[in-house]
Design a protein around this motif. Structure first.
Motif, mmCIF file in Angstrom:
data_model
loop_
_atom_site.group_PDB
_atom_site.id
_atom_site.type_symbol
_atom_site.label_atom_id
_atom_site.label_comp_id
_atom_site.label_asym_id
_atom_site.label_seq_id
_atom_site.Cartn_x
_atom_site.Cartn_y
_atom_site.Cartn_z
ATOM 1 N N TRP A 154 -28.291 4.684 3.535
ATOM 2 C CA TRP A 154 -28.811 6.046 3.515
ATOM 3 C C TRP A 154 -30.153 6.116 2.791
ATOM 4 C CZ3 TRP A 154 -23.345 7.297 1.522
ATOM 5 C CH2 TRP A 154 -22.456 7.358 2.606
ATOM 6 N N SER A 155 -30.296 5.341 1.708
ATOM 7 C CA SER A 155 -31.564 5.323 0.968
ATOM 8 C C SER A 155 -32.682 4.747 1.831
ATOM 9 C CB SER A 155 -31.408 4.510 -0.319
ATOM 10 O OG SER A 155 -30.438 5.083 -1.171
ATOM 11 N N LEU A 156 -32.370 3.675 2.554
ATOM 12 C CA LEU A 156 -33.367 3.083 3.445
ATOM 13 C C LEU A 156 -33.767 4.072 4.529
ATOM 14 C CD1 LEU A 156 -35.030 0.692 4.550
ATOM 15 C CD2 LEU A 156 -32.978 0.001 5.838
ATOM 16 N N ARG A 157 -32.800 4.720 5.128
ATOM 17 C CA ARG A 157 -33.091 5.679 6.194
ATOM 18 C C ARG A 157 -33.962 6.824 5.690
ATOM 19 N NH1 ARG A 157 -27.428 7.246 8.648
ATOM 20 N NH2 ARG A 157 -28.728 8.818 9.666
ATOM 21 N N TYR A 158 -33.702 7.292 4.479
ATOM 22 C CA TYR A 158 -34.517 8.365 3.909
ATOM 23 C C TYR A 158 -35.962 7.907 3.718
ATOM 24 C CZ TYR A 158 -36.685 11.433 0.533
ATOM 25 O OH TYR A 158 -37.589 12.256 -0.103
ATOM 26 N N LEU A 159 -36.154 6.726 3.141
ATOM 27 C CA LEU A 159 -37.512 6.244 2.889
ATOM 28 C C LEU A 159 -38.242 5.932 4.194
ATOM 29 C CD1 LEU A 159 -36.983 4.005 -0.260
ATOM 30 C CD2 LEU A 159 -38.002 6.292 -0.136
ATOM 31 N N LEU A 160 -37.528 5.427 5.182
ATOM 32 C CA LEU A 160 -38.148 5.217 6.495
ATOM 33 C C LEU A 160 -38.636 6.546 7.074
ATOM 34 C CD1 LEU A 160 -35.711 2.621 8.127
ATOM 35 C CD2 LEU A 160 -38.081 2.199 7.462
ATOM 36 N N SER A 161 -37.819 7.582 6.941
ATOM 37 C CA SER A 161 -38.211 8.893 7.478
ATOM 38 C C SER A 161 -39.458 9.418 6.791
ATOM 39 C CB SER A 161 -37.065 9.901 7.325
ATOM 40 O OG SER A 161 -36.887 10.285 5.959
ATOM 41 N N GLN A 162 -39.609 9.126 5.503
ATOM 42 C CA GLN A 162 -40.801 9.565 4.779
ATOM 43 C C GLN A 162 -42.044 8.811 5.236
ATOM 44 O OE1 GLN A 162 -40.643 12.314 2.580
ATOM 45 N NE2 GLN A 162 -38.677 12.298 3.643
ATOM 46 N N ASN A 163 -41.834 7.650 5.852
ATOM 47 C CA ASN A 163 -42.930 6.853 6.395
ATOM 48 C C ASN A 163 -43.046 6.991 7.915
ATOM 49 O OD1 ASN A 163 -44.215 4.857 4.209
ATOM 50 N ND2 ASN A 163 -42.058 5.163 3.698
ATOM 51 N N GLU A 164 -42.418 8.056 8.451
ATOM 52 C CA GLU A 164 -42.428 8.335 9.891
ATOM 53 C C GLU A 164 -41.916 7.147 10.695
ATOM 54 O OE1 GLU A 164 -46.374 9.635 10.839
ATOM 55 O OE2 GLU A 164 -46.115 11.560 9.824
ATOM 56 N N MET A 165 -40.833 6.551 10.204
ATOM 57 C CA MET A 165 -40.188 5.436 10.873
ATOM 58 C C MET A 165 -38.697 5.712 10.992
ATOM 59 S SD MET A 165 -42.062 2.271 8.861
ATOM 60 C CE MET A 165 -40.992 1.010 9.591
ATOM 61 N N THR A 166 -38.011 4.921 11.814
ATOM 62 C CA THR A 166 -36.562 4.964 11.922
ATOM 63 C C THR A 166 -36.026 3.535 11.856
ATOM 64 O OG1 THR A 166 -36.415 4.705 14.333
ATOM 65 C CG2 THR A 166 -36.793 6.943 13.476
ATOM 66 N N MET A 167 -34.718 3.424 11.902
ATOM 67 C CA MET A 167 -34.084 2.101 11.884
ATOM 68 C C MET A 167 -34.455 1.297 13.124
ATOM 69 S SD MET A 167 -32.119 1.913 9.055
ATOM 70 C CE MET A 167 -30.514 1.105 9.167
ATOM 71 N N ASN A 168 -34.906 1.971 14.181
ATOM 72 C CA ASN A 168 -35.291 1.274 15.416
ATOM 73 C C ASN A 168 -36.608 0.526 15.285
ATOM 74 O OD1 ASN A 168 -33.012 2.220 16.801
ATOM 75 N ND2 ASN A 168 -34.035 4.120 17.356
ATOM 76 N N ASP A 169 -37.342 0.793 14.215
ATOM 77 C CA ASP A 169 -38.639 0.137 14.033
ATOM 78 C C ASP A 169 -38.531 -1.247 13.403
ATOM 79 O OD1 ASP A 169 -40.493 2.104 15.054
ATOM 80 O OD2 ASP A 169 -39.884 3.358 13.356
ATOM 81 N N LEU A 170 -37.329 -1.641 13.049
ATOM 82 C CA LEU A 170 -37.088 -2.973 12.497
ATOM 83 C C LEU A 170 -35.692 -3.410 12.898
ATOM 84 C CD1 LEU A 170 -36.209 -2.648 8.713
ATOM 85 C CD2 LEU A 170 -36.776 -0.662 10.086
ATOM 86 N N THR A 171 -35.366 -4.649 12.618
ATOM 87 C CA THR A 171 -34.024 -5.166 12.907
ATOM 88 C C THR A 171 -33.270 -5.279 11.594
ATOM 89 O OG1 THR A 171 -34.831 -6.428 14.804
ATOM 90 C CG2 THR A 171 -32.700 -7.071 13.884
ATOM 91 N N VAL A 172 -32.275 -4.417 11.395
ATOM 92 C CA VAL A 172 -31.481 -4.427 10.166
ATOM 93 C C VAL A 172 -30.148 -5.099 10.447
ATOM 94 C CG1 VAL A 172 -30.475 -3.064 8.308
ATOM 95 C CG2 VAL A 172 -32.564 -2.277 9.445
ATOM 96 N N GLU A 173 -29.873 -6.157 9.726
ATOM 97 C CA GLU A 173 -28.596 -6.864 9.852
ATOM 98 C C GLU A 173 -27.819 -6.695 8.551
ATOM 99 O OE1 GLU A 173 -28.703 -10.843 11.274
ATOM 100 O OE2 GLU A 173 -30.206 -10.441 12.823
#
Length: 337
Positions: A154-173
């Protein structure tokens, strides 16, 4: 009560920084007194990791006391602590912040937060040539993490959103164990990871090619109210409301003792690290560096605690309302003294 306990048993939320073995009974104390003449012994449950590191000096001193104040045990999973709170078998618990919010709803206001106990916990680990200083630099990369469906994600998703990104912009394993991620970093030098402390420090100590280049808490502060200057409030201490109402002085004493314990640990890293190892939380070698150069264990109470936790939960709620129980806690959730 039966309905509340059943609800609690349905709450299965993991902590962001766990290690070790089964529950370990630490201090043998007396049962909570039922008469005013008897001393109050506070029953404590804490998760192994940064949430518990700050209380070990307090517990060690209590062992030598003529009249012990605490009866404490450490656990490796939050779902071991949840039913104990529901059945009234624990008075104070050190747990993930979002779990505290969920418990507040499940117990119909039966718990209150008294301080923040863990903050700067999640760190970026990578080879030097792949060092990163913001989640914006993770675009297109393979990122290894623990904590799927919990605070790290959830913390990663929040910070990605602040950078106009989503989980689809990288590969999270997502992996179940930090030790597995350390091995994968060795095998894949182009990969990066976000690990909880103390595992992040352990990884760097075990592999000379790895570096700690990123603090999630530091980036979190960039998008926080600057008057609060709060990072990630990943762990808090909660008290059963009935215990708080019956023994307010015992709760105040705990808050003060917790802060003194944290101060000692940070001022005396070698001695503090040895205590952390003695209580089965992590090896002293890693914890010396952790206590010297990072701030995962803290003790913040009062209005500052309220502002910090409230903002942290608001950000989690933006990303995943279920993370905080579906709704934001009201002011009664916070005990400010």
């Amino acid at each position: 009560m039966k309905r509340i306990v059943v609800g609690l048993l349905a709450v299965v939320l993991a902590c962001t920084a766990l290690s070790g073995c089964a529950a370990t009974q630490l201090v043998t104390g007396k049962e909570e007194s039922v008469t005013a003449q008897e001393a109050v012994v506070t029953r404590i449950a804490a998760l192994k990791g940064p949430t518990a590191m700050g209380i070990v000096k307090m517990l060690e001193d209590d062992k030598e006391a003529e009249s012990p104040r605490y009866d404490a045990a450490l656990y490796t999973a939050a779902d071991e602590i949840v039913p104990l709170i529901g059945k009234g078998e624990v008075d104070i618990a050190l747990v993930p912040t979002n779990l505290a919010a969920t418990l507040y709803k499940k117990t119909e206001g039966g718990v209150a937060v008294i301080d923040v106990n863990a903050g700067d916990v999640l760190y970026g680990v990578s080879n030097e040539e792949n060092s990163f200083y913001s989640v914006s630099q993770l675009k297109g990369k393979v990122l290894y993490m623990t904590g799927k469906g919990t605070t790290p994600e959830w913390s990663l998703r929040y910070l990605l959103s602040q950078n106009e990104m989503t989980m689809n912009d990288l590969t999270v394993e997502f992996k179940s164990e930090p030790t597995e991620i350390v091995s994968l970093l060795t095998q894949n030098p182009d990969a990066v990871a976000i690990l909880p402390q103390p595992f992040a420090t352990v990884a760097v100590q075990q592999n000379d090619s790895l570096r700690l280049s990123y603090s999630m808490s530091d980036e979190w502060q960039m998008y926080s109210d600057q008057s609060i200057q709060a990072g990630t409030a990943t762990g808090v201490t909660i008290v059963r409301r009935t215990f708080l109402e019956k023994h307010p002085e015992a709760v105040k004493q705990f808050i003060e003792a917790h802060k003194a314990s944290v101060d000692y640990m940070r001022d005396n890293p070698e001695e503090g690290a040895n205590l952390i190892e003695a209580y089965g939380i992590s090896k002293a070698e890693a914890c010396v560096s952790l206590l010297k150069y990072h701030t995962p264990l803290i003790a913040v109470a009062g209005e500052k605690m309220k502002a910090w936790v409230q903002e942290y939960l608001e950000h989690l709620y933006e990303i995943a309302p279920e993370a905080v129980g579906g709704e934001m806690p009201d002011d009664a959730f916070y005990y400010v003294g």
